[in-house]
Design a protein around this motif. Sequence first.
Motif, PDB file in Angstrom:
ATOM      1  N   ASP A 174      58.297  37.970 132.586  1.00  0.00           N
ATOM      2  CA  ASP A 174      59.657  37.460 132.801  1.00  0.00           C
ATOM      3  C   ASP A 174      60.553  38.107 131.804  1.00  0.00           C
ATOM      4  OD1 ASP A 174      58.814  35.482 134.549  1.00  0.00           O
ATOM      5  OD2 ASP A 174      58.643  33.781 132.773  1.00  0.00           O
ATOM      6  N   LEU A 175      60.177  38.617 130.907  1.00  0.00           N
ATOM      7  CA  LEU A 175      61.058  39.271 129.867  1.00  0.00           C
ATOM      8  C   LEU A 175      61.315  40.687 130.604  1.00  0.00           C
ATOM      9  CD1 LEU A 175      62.285  40.198 126.888  1.00  0.00           C
ATOM     10  CD2 LEU A 175      60.123  40.828 126.305  1.00  0.00           C
TER      11      LEU A 175
ATOM     12  N   PRO B 183      62.640  34.095 127.919  1.00  0.00           N
ATOM     13  CA  PRO B 183      61.560  34.174 128.882  1.00  0.00           C
ATOM     14  C   PRO B 183      60.322  33.827 128.235  1.00  0.00           C
ATOM     15  CG  PRO B 183      63.061  36.483 128.492  1.00  0.00           C
ATOM     16  CD  PRO B 183      63.404  34.956 127.550  1.00  0.00           C
TER      17      PRO B 183
ATOM     18  N   ALA C  52      66.763  43.310 135.299  1.00  0.00           N
ATOM     19  CA  ALA C  52      67.934  42.685 136.039  1.00  0.00           C
ATOM     20  C   ALA C  52      69.100  42.936 135.137  1.00  0.00           C
ATOM     21  CB  ALA C  52      67.736  41.172 135.958  1.00  0.00           C
ATOM     22  N   GLN C  53      69.107  43.091 133.969  1.00  0.00           N
ATOM     23  CA  GLN C  53      70.427  43.498 132.998  1.00  0.00           C
ATOM     24  C   GLN C  53      70.774  45.010 133.076  1.00  0.00           C
ATOM     25  OE1 GLN C  53      69.570  42.116 128.980  1.00  0.00           O
ATOM     26  NE2 GLN C  53      69.053  39.853 129.634  1.00  0.00           N
TER      27      GLN C  53
ATOM     28  N   LYS D  90      61.285  41.296 133.637  1.00  0.00           N
ATOM     29  CA  LYS D  90      62.061  41.022 134.915  1.00  0.00           C
ATOM     30  C   LYS D  90      63.740  40.953 134.539  1.00  0.00           C
ATOM     31  CE  LYS D  90      58.982  38.679 137.897  1.00  0.00           C
ATOM     32  NZ  LYS D  90      58.729  37.077 138.480  1.00  0.00           N
ATOM     33  N   ASN D  91      63.951  40.290 133.358  1.00  0.00           N
ATOM     34  CA  ASN D  91      65.196  39.824 132.649  1.00  0.00           C
ATOM     35  C   ASN D  91      65.733  41.471 132.383  1.00  0.00           C
ATOM     36  OD1 ASN D  91      65.255  37.296 133.266  1.00  0.00           O
ATOM     37  ND2 ASN D  91      64.597  36.869 131.194  1.00  0.00           N
TER      38      ASN D  91
END
Length: 107
Positions: A7-8, A2, A14-15, A10-11
């Motif tokens: 972004d971090l 990210p 998502a995980q 969001k990841n």
Amino acid sequence: MPENRLDLLKNLVAQNPGDSFARYGLAMAYAGAGDHGQAVEEYRKLIDLNPKYVAAYYHAGQALEKLGRISEARDLYRRGIAISTETSDEHTRGELEAVLDLLGSRD
């Protein structure tokens, strides 16, 4: 890897979409970036996922106010007051009552 905090987060979400803390962080990051619409969406997902995450009611209401959606903010503050009363979270209840008082009863 990210590129930034958003972004971090969001990841992370998502995980593990069920991670309340990560989703709260994502909502806060959106709000901090000025994307209040996306922040509200994430706060609402968090509240659906974990209705007793009382801080989400306060911050979602703040984001709604910034979007000019005052009636929705009031409704969310009222729901948050009920939940914080139920969970004996006096601090958050007091904050929610204070912002609701500041808004008054007009739209």
